[in-house]
Design a protein around this motif. Structure first.
Motif, PDB file in Angstrom:
ATOM      1  N   ALA A  30      21.168  23.926 -24.514  1.00 12.63           N
ATOM      2  CA  ALA A  30      21.259  24.589 -25.821  1.00 12.63           C
ATOM      3  C   ALA A  30      22.437  23.953 -26.557  1.00 12.63           C
ATOM      4  O   ALA A  30      22.359  22.792 -26.943  1.00 12.63           O
ATOM      5  CB  ALA A  30      21.416  26.097 -25.655  1.00 12.63           C
ATOM      6  N   GLY A  31      23.565  24.643 -26.712  1.00  9.11           N
ATOM      7  CA  GLY A  31      24.712  24.042 -27.391  1.00  9.11           C
ATOM      8  C   GLY A  31      25.315  22.897 -26.601  1.00  9.11           C
ATOM      9  O   GLY A  31      25.862  21.954 -27.155  1.00  9.11           O
ATOM     10  N   THR A  33      27.953  22.965 -24.687  1.00  5.32           N
ATOM     11  CA  THR A  33      29.414  22.936 -24.552  1.00  5.32           C
ATOM     12  C   THR A  33      29.873  23.141 -23.117  1.00  5.32           C
ATOM     13  O   THR A  33      30.949  22.684 -22.747  1.00  5.32           O
ATOM     14  CB  THR A  33      30.076  23.985 -25.461  1.00  5.32           C
ATOM     15  N   TYR A  36      27.265  19.810 -20.864  1.00  6.96           N
ATOM     16  CA  TYR A  36      27.654  18.406 -21.095  1.00  6.96           C
ATOM     17  C   TYR A  36      29.080  18.163 -20.596  1.00  6.96           C
ATOM     18  O   TYR A  36      29.390  17.113 -20.027  1.00  6.96           O
ATOM     19  CB  TYR A  36      27.513  18.087 -22.584  1.00  6.96           C
ATOM     20  N   ASP A  37      29.935  19.152 -20.781  1.00 10.62           N
ATOM     21  CA  ASP A  37      31.298  19.088 -20.269  1.00 10.62           C
ATOM     22  C   ASP A  37      31.277  18.893 -18.751  1.00 10.62           C
ATOM     23  O   ASP A  37      31.953  18.013 -18.205  1.00 10.62           O
ATOM     24  CB  ASP A  37      32.009  20.400 -20.644  1.00 10.62           C
ATOM     25  N   LEU A 104      33.747  25.054 -31.594  1.00  9.09           N
ATOM     26  CA  LEU A 104      32.849  25.410 -30.484  1.00  9.09           C
ATOM     27  C   LEU A 104      31.931  26.560 -30.876  1.00  9.09           C
ATOM     28  O   LEU A 104      30.779  26.620 -30.441  1.00  9.09           O
ATOM     29  CB  LEU A 104      33.658  25.772 -29.229  1.00  9.09           C
ATOM     30  N   MET A 107      28.787  25.423 -32.241  1.00  4.64           N
ATOM     31  CA  MET A 107      27.930  24.677 -31.316  1.00  4.64           C
ATOM     32  C   MET A 107      27.284  25.602 -30.282  1.00  4.64           C
ATOM     33  O   MET A 107      26.102  25.504 -30.000  1.00  4.64           O
ATOM     34  CB  MET A 107      28.761  23.629 -30.568  1.00  4.64           C
TER      35      MET A 107
ATOM     36  N   ASP B  92      38.291  14.553 -24.695  1.00  6.72           N
ATOM     37  CA  ASP B  92      36.875  14.335 -24.388  1.00  6.72           C
ATOM     38  C   ASP B  92      36.227  15.556 -23.726  1.00  6.72           C
ATOM     39  O   ASP B  92      35.168  15.436 -23.115  1.00  6.72           O
ATOM     40  CB  ASP B  92      36.694  13.095 -23.500  1.00  6.72           C
ATOM     41  N   HIS B  93      36.870  16.723 -23.818  1.00  4.48           N
ATOM     42  CA  HIS B  93      36.308  17.942 -23.210  1.00  4.48           C
ATOM     43  C   HIS B  93      36.343  19.152 -24.145  1.00  4.48           C
ATOM     44  O   HIS B  93      36.347  20.289 -23.682  1.00  4.48           O
ATOM     45  CB  HIS B  93      37.028  18.258 -21.893  1.00  4.48           C
ATOM     46  N   GLY B  94      36.435  18.912 -25.441  1.00  7.52           N
ATOM     47  CA  GLY B  94      36.336  20.024 -26.384  1.00  7.52           C
ATOM     48  C   GLY B  94      37.566  20.902 -26.487  1.00  7.52           C
ATOM     49  O   GLY B  94      37.500  21.999 -27.032  1.00  7.52           O
ATOM     50  N   PRO B 107      32.034  22.093 -38.944  1.00  3.81           N
ATOM     51  CA  PRO B 107      32.833  21.362 -37.961  1.00  3.81           C
ATOM     52  C   PRO B 107      32.305  21.574 -36.532  1.00  3.81           C
ATOM     53  O   PRO B 107      31.988  22.702 -36.156  1.00  3.81           O
ATOM     54  CB  PRO B 107      34.229  21.982 -38.094  1.00  3.81           C
ATOM     55  N   VAL B 108      32.234  20.479 -35.797  1.00  2.00           N
ATOM     56  CA  VAL B 108      31.930  20.544 -34.365  1.00  2.00           C
ATOM     57  C   VAL B 108      32.814  19.512 -33.674  1.00  2.00           C
ATOM     58  O   VAL B 108      33.362  18.624 -34.331  1.00  2.00           O
ATOM     59  CB  VAL B 108      30.448  20.217 -34.052  1.00  2.00           C
ATOM     60  N   VAL B 109      32.973  19.652 -32.355  1.00  2.00           N
ATOM     61  CA  VAL B 109      33.662  18.599 -31.613  1.00  2.00           C
ATOM     62  C   VAL B 109      32.606  17.575 -31.183  1.00  2.00           C
ATOM     63  O   VAL B 109      31.666  17.908 -30.468  1.00  2.00           O
ATOM     64  CB  VAL B 109      34.474  19.145 -30.417  1.00  2.00           C
ATOM     65  N   LEU B 112      31.654  16.812 -27.302  1.00  5.91           N
ATOM     66  CA  LEU B 112      30.734  17.657 -26.531  1.00  5.91           C
ATOM     67  C   LEU B 112      29.367  17.765 -27.205  1.00  5.91           C
ATOM     68  O   LEU B 112      28.550  18.593 -26.818  1.00  5.91           O
ATOM     69  CB  LEU B 112      31.319  19.062 -26.317  1.00  5.91           C
ATOM     70  N   LEU B 114      26.015  15.995 -27.614  1.00  9.37           N
ATOM     71  CA  LEU B 114      25.149  14.920 -27.144  1.00  9.37           C
ATOM     72  C   LEU B 114      24.607  14.201 -28.377  1.00  9.37           C
ATOM     73  O   LEU B 114      24.046  14.843 -29.272  1.00  9.37           O
ATOM     74  CB  LEU B 114      24.030  15.527 -26.302  1.00  9.37           C
ATOM     75  N   LYS B 117      21.246  14.987 -29.791  1.00 12.75           N
ATOM     76  CA  LYS B 117      21.056  16.239 -30.521  1.00 12.75           C
ATOM     77  C   LYS B 117      21.325  16.075 -32.022  1.00 12.75           C
ATOM     78  O   LYS B 117      20.948  16.947 -32.809  1.00 12.75           O
ATOM     79  CB  LYS B 117      21.977  17.334 -29.960  1.00 12.75           C
TER      80      LYS B 117
END
Lengths: 337, 207
Positions: A30-31, A33, A36-37, A104, A107, B92-94, B107-109, B112, B114, B117
């Motif tokens: 889905a998002g 976060t 993928y992390d 976040l 997302m 690299d991990h939000g 805004p998004v990071v 994280l 893909l 998407k």
């Protein structure tokens, strides 16, 4: 990271079909976060990602009916700022706004957030790249490998609901608020649709900490419903190492129905201190039918931690958690109309 | 470690960027074989093991369409394939916000996100804010208020700051600080950053 196939599902049925065809190495996305992390950390190693975000209608937020209904793909930020939620159910809105940064929240989805994995550093950072066990043992990541947190750096770990196999804390805020509000989770899978109360959604670690959710891997969360309770005043009170964008050291979701200064009913759930979103019934029982005072509120907070089992560095959470409950009760009671 | 496992890497020989990009722990292991001359040649040859997929999106108003590794982050796509290096890779991990971009205006990071998407969507990076030689008002305000020191977090700060004003969250200092909490500044330029956002909001300049 392993090579992956990426596909977008257009319908729930297509998603489940694709998942079933792909087998054990498939994950719904889905998002992303969390997933993928964790892929970057080597904790999750899927071969197939099935993106759900193109499924029409799964992000709808409905507040006009008998219940509040949040489609699983609704973004955390969109639910938090929905006027009926923001104004009428502050415990829900605040839990989302305090859960993550605004980026976040744009997302992450409210369905995916229920499946967020623990932030235990041994779980996250111990996977390594070549070993099957990892740099650190972790029963949650690799069943039977052991637990590096027990006797290790456990300041952030659980004092409630832990087992000899795992003391990792449940990281979420939104699930804690949903626990206090008696939410229901709607699911769809190979066997069709079903619903379960959120209280039955999470599993205590026991001796199988790798199994966190009472959901079949092929099942999808489709929606979350919350009963409407206009008579309740509520808050989500969260204490962190810094004022914003951090995980809870201790948090409390509190919803109270007051009769003047007397508590008719109280719903209390805890975050940051337990292995699952934790309903604190001993605290609820202590205040029911009584006049709420700061002293009684603290007594109720203490009752929630009777039976807590601290590790080496996290005993402070018992006192902190009791005070968080006490403060949250007073904040919620002050909000009564 | 990663260098022994070509299936997990996309090295095309070791460059400064590769070492920086793979992180301190891995970098230490990767640097060692570089010392004796010939050993570097024994490092894995570039092997593309990934599955590629076609994506099409708008980046700063321009349509792009290309084949990418299905595992790629939007951040790596922007920086390594499309040359938009204004967007920075921090954690690299939000957690740090240095890679903040706008996806469909929000805004998004990008670390994280893909990349797959983002297909079919609109991406705006720091390079897309200015109109020709005219800086965006938030860029000007960051300069006016000395809202940076080393500058590494600045593109991400500005992308969030623009959204902070645009979404009506720049009403007071507490609200600004809360909104901006997903953007970390290790130099500690926060006072200038908050002042720049207040300035833009107060002057009703387009956020």
């Amino acid at each position: 990271m392993r090579p992956i196939s990426y596909t977008r599902a257009g319908t729930l049925e297509a998603a489940v079909k694709a998942f079933t065809a792909a087998g054990a190495d498939a994950r719904y996305l889905a998002g992303g976060t969390t997933l993928y992390d964790l892929m970057k950390l080597g904790v999750e190693r899927p071969a197939h990602l099935i993106d759900l975000t193109g499924i029409a209608g799964l992000n709808i937020i409905e507040t006009d009916g008998d219940v509040l209904r949040f489609g699983a793909l609704a973004l955390m930020g969109d639910v938090a700022y929905t006027p009926a939620v923001h104004e009428g159910y502050p415990v829900l809105s605040e839990s989302l706004l305090k859960a993550a940064s605004q980026q976040l929240r744009n997302m992450a989805t409210v369905g995916g957030n229920l499946l967020q994995r623990t932030r235990c550093m041994y779980f996250r950072n111990g996977a390594g790249s070549t070993s099957t066990v990892g740099v650190y043992p972790c029963n949650r990541r690799q069943p039977g490998s052991g637990c590096a947190a027990i006797g290790g750096l456990d300041r952030g770990h659980a004092v409630l609901g832990a087992s000899d196999a795992c003391t990792a804390v449940s990281p979420g805020d939104w699930p804690v608020a949903l626990m206090a509000m008696d939410a229901t989770i709607e699911l769809f899978g190979p066997g069709g649709a079903r619903s379960i109360p959120i209280a039955e959604f999470y599993r205590l670690p026991s001796d199988t900490p790798h199994l966190q959710f009472n959901v079949d891997p092929a099942e999808l969360i489709t929606a979350i419903t919350v009963p409407k309770t206009p008579g309740r005043a509520s808050t989500y009170h969260k204490i962190r190492d810094r004022e914003s964008f951090a995980f809870a050291l201790a948090s409390a979701a509190v919803a109270v129905e007051m009769d003047g200064a007397t508590v008719r009913t109280a719903r209390i759930a805890l975050g940051g201190v337990a292995t699952v979103p934790w309903r604190a019934q001993p605290a609820e029982d202590m205040v029911r039918g009584k006049t709420l005072t700061p002293e009684l509120a603290l007594e109720a907070g203490r009752a929630a931690f009777r039976g807590a089992r601290p590790g080496q560095h996290n005993a402070f959470k018992m006192d902190l958690g009791a005070r968080v409950i006490a403060d949250a009760l007073m904040i919620a009671a002050e909000r009564r109309s | 470690m990663t260098s022994r496992n070509p299936g997990d890497t996309q090295h095309s020989g070791v460059t400064r960027r590769t070492v920086l990009g793979t992180g301190a722990g891995v970098a230490a292991a990767t640097i060692l074989p570089l010392q004796p001359d010939a050993q570097a040649q024994q490092l894995p040859a570039p092997i593309e093991t990934g599955t590629t997929i076609r994506v099409s999106m708008s980046v700063n108003g321009q349509a792009v369409s290309l084949d990418i590794d299905s595992r790629a982050s939007l951040l790596d796509l922007l920086r390594e394939r499309l040359g938009f290096t204004g967007t920075k890779k921090g954690c690299d991990h939000g957690q740090c916000g240095a890679c903040t971009i706008h996806l469909d205006g929000r805004p998004v990071v990008s670390c994280l996100t893909l990349a797959a998407k983002a297909s079919g969507r609109e991406v705006t990076t720091i390079e897309g804010l200015a109109s020709g030689e005219t800086l965006h008002p938030m860029q000007t305000a960051f300069i006016d208020h000395d809202a940076l020191q080393c500058g590494y977090c600045t593109p991400g700060q500005i992308m969030s700051a623009v959204a902070c004003v645009h979404q009506g969250q720049a009403t007071n200092r507490d609200s600004i600080r809360e909104f901006m909490s997903g953007n970390i500044c290790r130099c500690g330029a926060y006072a200038g950053i908050v002042a720049a956002i207040e300035d833009v909001a107060a002057n009703s300049r387009e956020g």
